[in-house]
Scaffold this motif. Sequence first.
Motif, short mmCIF file in Angstrom:
data_model
loop_
_atom_site.label_atom_id
_atom_site.label_comp_id
_atom_site.label_asym_id
_atom_site.label_seq_id
_atom_site.Cartn_x
_atom_site.Cartn_y
_atom_site.Cartn_z
N ALA A 40 0.82 -1.22 0.00
CA ALA A 40 0.00 0.00 0.00
C ALA A 40 0.84 1.26 0.00
CB ALA A 40 -0.93 0.00 1.22
N ALA A 41 2.13 1.14 0.35
CA ALA A 41 3.02 2.29 0.32
C ALA A 41 3.66 2.48 -1.05
CB ALA A 41 4.11 2.14 1.38
N LEU A 121 0.62 2.66 -8.37
CA LEU A 121 -0.28 3.25 -7.37
C LEU A 121 -0.98 4.47 -7.96
CD1 LEU A 121 -1.42 3.47 -4.51
CD2 LEU A 121 0.67 4.66 -3.84
N ALA A 122 -0.22 5.32 -8.64
CA ALA A 122 -0.82 6.50 -9.28
C ALA A 122 -1.83 6.07 -10.35
CB ALA A 122 0.27 7.36 -9.91
N VAL A 177 -3.57 9.10 -6.00
CA VAL A 177 -2.61 9.81 -6.86
C VAL A 177 -1.71 10.69 -5.99
CG1 VAL A 177 -2.37 11.53 -8.68
CG2 VAL A 177 -4.11 9.75 -8.88
N GLY A 178 -2.31 11.38 -5.02
CA GLY A 178 -1.53 12.21 -4.12
C GLY A 178 -0.52 11.39 -3.33
N ALA A 179 -0.95 10.23 -2.86
CA ALA A 179 -0.06 9.35 -2.10
C ALA A 179 1.13 8.92 -2.95
CB ALA A 179 -0.81 8.14 -1.59
N ALA A 188 3.22 6.92 6.06
CA ALA A 188 2.19 7.92 5.77
C ALA A 188 1.53 7.63 4.43
CB ALA A 188 2.78 9.32 5.79
N ARG A 189 2.33 7.20 3.45
CA ARG A 189 1.77 6.86 2.13
C ARG A 189 0.80 5.68 2.25
NH1 ARG A 189 6.12 6.81 -0.59
NH2 ARG A 189 5.78 8.79 -1.66
#
Length: 219
Positions: A40-41, A121-122, A177-179, A188-189
Amino acid sequence: MTYRRITFVSAIVVAAMGLVAALAVQRLPPGTRLPIHWNAAGQADGFAEASRALFMPVAIAGVVSLLLAILPRIEPMQHRLEQSAPLYRTAWAGVLAMLVLVEIVIAAPAFGLWLPAALPLAAGGVLLIVIGNALPKSRPGFFVGIRTPWTLTDPENWIATHRFGARTMILGGAMLVGAALLPIEPAARQAFVLGGIAVAVIPPLIFSWWFWHRRKARM
C-alpha cells in the motif's frame, strides 16, 4: 448489445503485452527476479523469476478480457446492462490500461529503463477517478455498479447512490494519486492509500442503506 470492438482491441493489447514480455525475457540474464507485487506504500514487496513476473500481467489481462467479454452474454437484465455500457467499457478499458502499465513497469529494466515504483499506485488512483466519472451513467444490473440489496431493488436508490459514489470514488482516486506523487514517508503513504480506498468504497454502501431507510420512514 455487443462489445466486439473492445474485445478485438483487448486481444491486440494482450498479444502486444505478450510480445513485450517475450522480448524482455530474452534480454535479461538467467536468474533475474522482478517485482510482481507492491504494498500500500507503493513499494515492491514481492518478486518472482523473470518469465513468471513478465507473463503474469499478460495472463491476467487475457483472463479479465475474456471474462468481461462473456459477462454481457449472461446478464439477465440485458436492457439495463445496455444502459450501463459507458461504465462497462470505461472499467474494461481502464483495467486493461492499468495492466499494460504494470507490464511496462515490470519489463522496463530489461530495456535499460527504471520507472518509479509508485507508478502503479498512481495509475490505480487515475483508474478510480475515471470509473467514478462514469459511475452515474449506470443502471441496476448484476455485474456493473454498486450492488447492494437497496440499490438492486430500487432504481432511484441506484441512481442516487451512484451519483454520491462518483464523488467519493473520485476523491479516493485523488488521494491515491496524491499518495503516489507526494514526497511522504512510506508509513504515511500507506495510511493515505488505505484511507483513499476506504473513502471510495465505504460511504456509498452506507449511503445506499441510508437512502432506503429514509424513504421507508416517509412511507
